[in-house]
Design a protein around this motif. Sequence first.
Motif, short mmCIF file in Angstrom:
data_model
loop_
_atom_site.label_atom_id
_atom_site.label_comp_id
_atom_site.label_asym_id
_atom_site.label_seq_id
_atom_site.Cartn_x
_atom_site.Cartn_y
_atom_site.Cartn_z
N ASN A 254 0.66 -1.22 -0.04
CA ASN A 254 0.14 0.20 0.03
C ASN A 254 0.75 1.46 -0.11
O ASN A 254 0.83 1.96 -1.02
CB ASN A 254 -0.89 -0.15 1.24
CG ASN A 254 -1.74 1.15 1.50
OD1 ASN A 254 -1.60 2.08 2.29
ND2 ASN A 254 -2.80 1.58 0.46
N LYS A 255 1.94 1.34 0.77
CA LYS A 255 2.58 2.80 0.99
C LYS A 255 3.45 2.94 -0.45
O LYS A 255 3.68 3.88 -0.65
CB LYS A 255 3.53 2.70 2.21
CG LYS A 255 4.32 1.63 2.57
CD LYS A 255 5.20 1.83 3.93
CE LYS A 255 6.40 0.63 3.82
NZ LYS A 255 6.01 -0.70 4.07
N ASP A 256 3.64 1.82 -0.94
CA ASP A 256 4.57 1.92 -2.22
C ASP A 256 3.65 2.43 -3.17
O ASP A 256 3.92 3.30 -3.92
CB ASP A 256 5.12 0.64 -2.64
CG ASP A 256 6.76 0.57 -1.73
OD1 ASP A 256 7.17 1.50 -1.66
OD2 ASP A 256 6.64 -0.76 -1.43
N VAL A 257 2.46 2.09 -3.65
CA VAL A 257 1.61 2.23 -4.75
C VAL A 257 0.84 3.54 -4.44
O VAL A 257 0.99 4.46 -5.19
CB VAL A 257 0.41 1.27 -5.24
CG1 VAL A 257 1.38 -0.09 -5.38
CG2 VAL A 257 -0.35 0.95 -4.06
N PHE B 126 14.52 3.95 -13.39
CA PHE B 126 15.74 2.99 -13.81
C PHE B 126 16.10 2.13 -12.50
O PHE B 126 17.38 1.78 -12.16
CB PHE B 126 16.85 3.95 -14.36
CG PHE B 126 16.32 4.58 -15.50
CD1 PHE B 126 15.89 3.93 -16.89
CD2 PHE B 126 16.52 6.11 -15.67
CE1 PHE B 126 15.34 4.71 -17.67
CE2 PHE B 126 15.96 6.58 -16.59
CZ PHE B 126 15.47 5.90 -17.90
N SER B 127 15.25 2.03 -11.68
CA SER B 127 15.87 1.40 -10.39
C SER B 127 14.36 0.59 -9.73
O SER B 127 13.30 0.82 -10.27
CB SER B 127 16.20 2.37 -9.20
OG SER B 127 15.32 2.43 -8.26
N GLN B 128 14.71 -0.26 -8.93
CA GLN B 128 13.37 -1.24 -8.06
C GLN B 128 13.48 -0.66 -6.79
O GLN B 128 12.90 -1.31 -6.13
CB GLN B 128 13.74 -2.63 -8.47
CG GLN B 128 13.56 -2.96 -9.94
CD GLN B 128 13.79 -4.35 -10.20
OE1 GLN B 128 14.91 -4.98 -10.14
NE2 GLN B 128 12.69 -5.21 -10.17
N ILE B 129 14.13 0.33 -6.42
CA ILE B 129 13.77 1.16 -5.09
C ILE B 129 12.23 1.17 -4.76
O ILE B 129 11.64 1.72 -5.52
CB ILE B 129 14.73 2.31 -4.94
CG1 ILE B 129 16.06 2.17 -5.23
CG2 ILE B 129 14.36 3.11 -3.46
CD1 ILE B 129 16.94 3.65 -5.25
N PRO B 130 11.90 0.46 -3.61
CA PRO B 130 10.48 0.69 -3.28
C PRO B 130 10.00 2.24 -3.36
O PRO B 130 10.69 2.98 -3.00
CB PRO B 130 10.45 0.36 -1.83
CG PRO B 130 11.59 -0.62 -1.72
CD PRO B 130 12.50 -0.20 -2.53
N TYR B 131 8.61 2.37 -4.08
CA TYR B 131 8.47 3.79 -4.15
C TYR B 131 8.48 4.69 -3.18
O TYR B 131 8.67 5.93 -3.16
CB TYR B 131 6.99 3.88 -4.72
CG TYR B 131 7.05 3.13 -6.34
CD1 TYR B 131 7.65 3.92 -7.31
CD2 TYR B 131 6.06 2.17 -6.58
CE1 TYR B 131 7.52 3.49 -8.71
CE2 TYR B 131 5.97 1.63 -7.94
CZ TYR B 131 6.64 2.38 -8.94
OH TYR B 131 6.46 1.87 -10.27
N HIS B 132 7.92 4.20 -1.93
CA HIS B 132 7.84 4.81 -0.80
C HIS B 132 9.28 5.34 -0.28
O HIS B 132 9.53 6.47 0.31
CB HIS B 132 7.13 4.46 0.49
CG HIS B 132 8.07 3.32 1.31
ND1 HIS B 132 8.15 2.17 1.06
CD2 HIS B 132 8.42 3.57 2.45
CE1 HIS B 132 8.78 1.69 1.98
NE2 HIS B 132 9.18 2.49 2.83
N THR B 133 10.45 4.59 -0.58
CA THR B 133 11.54 4.85 -0.32
C THR B 133 12.20 5.84 -1.07
O THR B 133 13.06 6.67 -1.06
CB THR B 133 12.44 3.61 0.06
OG1 THR B 133 11.82 2.57 0.47
CG2 THR B 133 14.03 3.69 0.49
N VAL B 134 11.76 5.77 -2.44
CA VAL B 134 12.05 6.82 -3.40
C VAL B 134 11.84 8.02 -3.05
O VAL B 134 12.64 9.17 -2.95
CB VAL B 134 11.31 6.52 -4.98
CG1 VAL B 134 11.41 7.82 -5.75
CG2 VAL B 134 11.89 5.34 -5.27
N ILE B 135 10.58 8.31 -2.40
CA ILE B 135 10.21 9.71 -1.81
C ILE B 135 11.02 10.24 -0.76
O ILE B 135 11.28 11.18 -0.69
CB ILE B 135 8.54 9.64 -1.49
CG1 ILE B 135 7.98 9.55 -2.73
CG2 ILE B 135 8.02 10.73 -0.82
CD1 ILE B 135 6.12 9.91 -2.60
N GLU B 136 11.21 9.29 0.12
CA GLU B 136 11.95 9.43 1.53
C GLU B 136 13.24 9.92 1.11
O GLU B 136 13.66 10.96 1.58
CB GLU B 136 12.13 8.28 2.35
CG GLU B 136 10.77 8.08 3.42
CD GLU B 136 10.54 6.56 3.82
OE1 GLU B 136 9.52 6.41 4.27
OE2 GLU B 136 11.92 5.95 3.96
#
Length: 454
Positions: free
Chosen positions: A352-355, A405-415
């Motif tokens: 959930n937090k990623d999407v 260009f990465s598979q870093i979880p989306y919520h980590t991307v924002i952080e």
Amino acid sequence: MQEDKPTKKVAVVGGGLAGALMAVYMAKRGFKVDVYEARKDPRSEATIRGRSVNLAFSVRGIESLKAVGADDSVRELGIPMNARMIHSHNGRTTPIPYGKKGQFLLSVERQKLNKDLLSVAETYPGVDLHFEHKLIASDLERGHLSFRRNGNDDQRLEVDADLVIGSDGAYSTIRRELLRRPRFDFSQEYIPHGYKELCLAPTKDGEFAMAVNYLHIWPRQTFMMIALPNQDKSFTCTLFLPFEEFDKMKTKEAVLDFFQAEFPDFLALMGEENLVEEYFRNPVAPMISVKCHPYHVRDKVVIIGDAAHAMVPFYGQGTNCAFEDCLVFDGLLEKHSNDFGAVLAEYSRTRNKDVEAMCDLAMYNYIEMRALVTSPVFLMKKKLFNFLHWIMPNTFIPLYTMVSFSQIPYHTVIERSHWQDKVVWRAAVATAVVTGIGAIITALRITKKDLKLF
Ligand code: FAD
């Protein structure tokens, strides 16, 4: 003698992009998979109009296909787009690369990808595809589904499954059923813009009408147009404009005046007659962003793809994220040895937090693409981040690079992006302060020296 356990039955509702790929994942695990799709078999039909024709495809999508060996069609048929190509009012074009050399998006035909994935799914003996089966009712607690067949109310099919996967898109019937359950959170937002697609045909010599390996963008602050290349050397151009502006363009003259004022270079390529024909032939469609939670019911039902998280298309991540759903779900099946109860609960909680982070990023790019890409401050920041990424590749990663260009979880991307912005901002302020102090000291020294002289 030990008796074989019966094979668990999985019903996938919706044979679009996410459903077709999920069928492959589930079949690979040895489940009996039935895919129920409301439409006709796309492989027996000419192009279905009304949905966007091509997709920008990036690492998350490719890796999710690769994990089940279904990446052939995007690799072979995708057209690399190495950079954005910004078209100014005066026709000047400026490329802005997406990332480092060798990083590119792929322009992929949606229909072709869907057809290929359905064909891949069908190669597994445990998979059956049922077209013209529209879900009309369900009992989610029991995993019971009712379908209307061939558009005929008298032709019903009742199905029971061990697991129901709802991949029935942004207007999901399964999600509608979830809405009736207590403690189901849901929000949706239509943005003021709609979109209309226009096909820019190849030149008379059969060549691409514009430079091919780019995602072309005409940013105009409050609206924009983009164009992606197709295999047949045409471009699919998408005009994003507020609905009320579309409403104003009712006549041929109004359309031509608008394109002459805003996209003169495109009008010259398209030709007046073609443009008017395309413009009035194609519909204007809305764009919706949907967030909801949880995605599951006990060990029986889960929703994925647009059914769980439709997003506005400005980051080109809707399909990439939907495909990543399949990869993440499969990872949890592996972790919990196919225990549906454990998998569904953890999937809802962790995904959930990623999407939702991705839905927010897509909204952010709704502004970036049409307005910020022309701002000098934005372009300077992009260059600075690219430079920092070059000298510290693991510490500083530009936001776009992390998403695409990465598979870093989306919520980590924002952080990480917030942290990077903060560090750069603090460094900029510290540099300004030190420079300022330096300048003052230098000025004072000069003044003292000057005073001694006189
Ligand atoms: P869908 O593709 O919508 O598939 C749902 C399927 O379920 C359909 O086949 C439908 O017929 C079927 N169905 C619906 N109801 C029922 C029912 N009751 N019973 C049985 N079957 C049913 N994403 C990207 O990654 N890159 C891009 O560049 C990109 N560009 C986009 C541009 C635009 C203009 C738009 C609108 C979207 C774009 N997207 C992009 C997003 C992408 O289209 C979606 O995220 C993707 O299609 C989601 O796949 P899905 O399988 O979840 O849903």
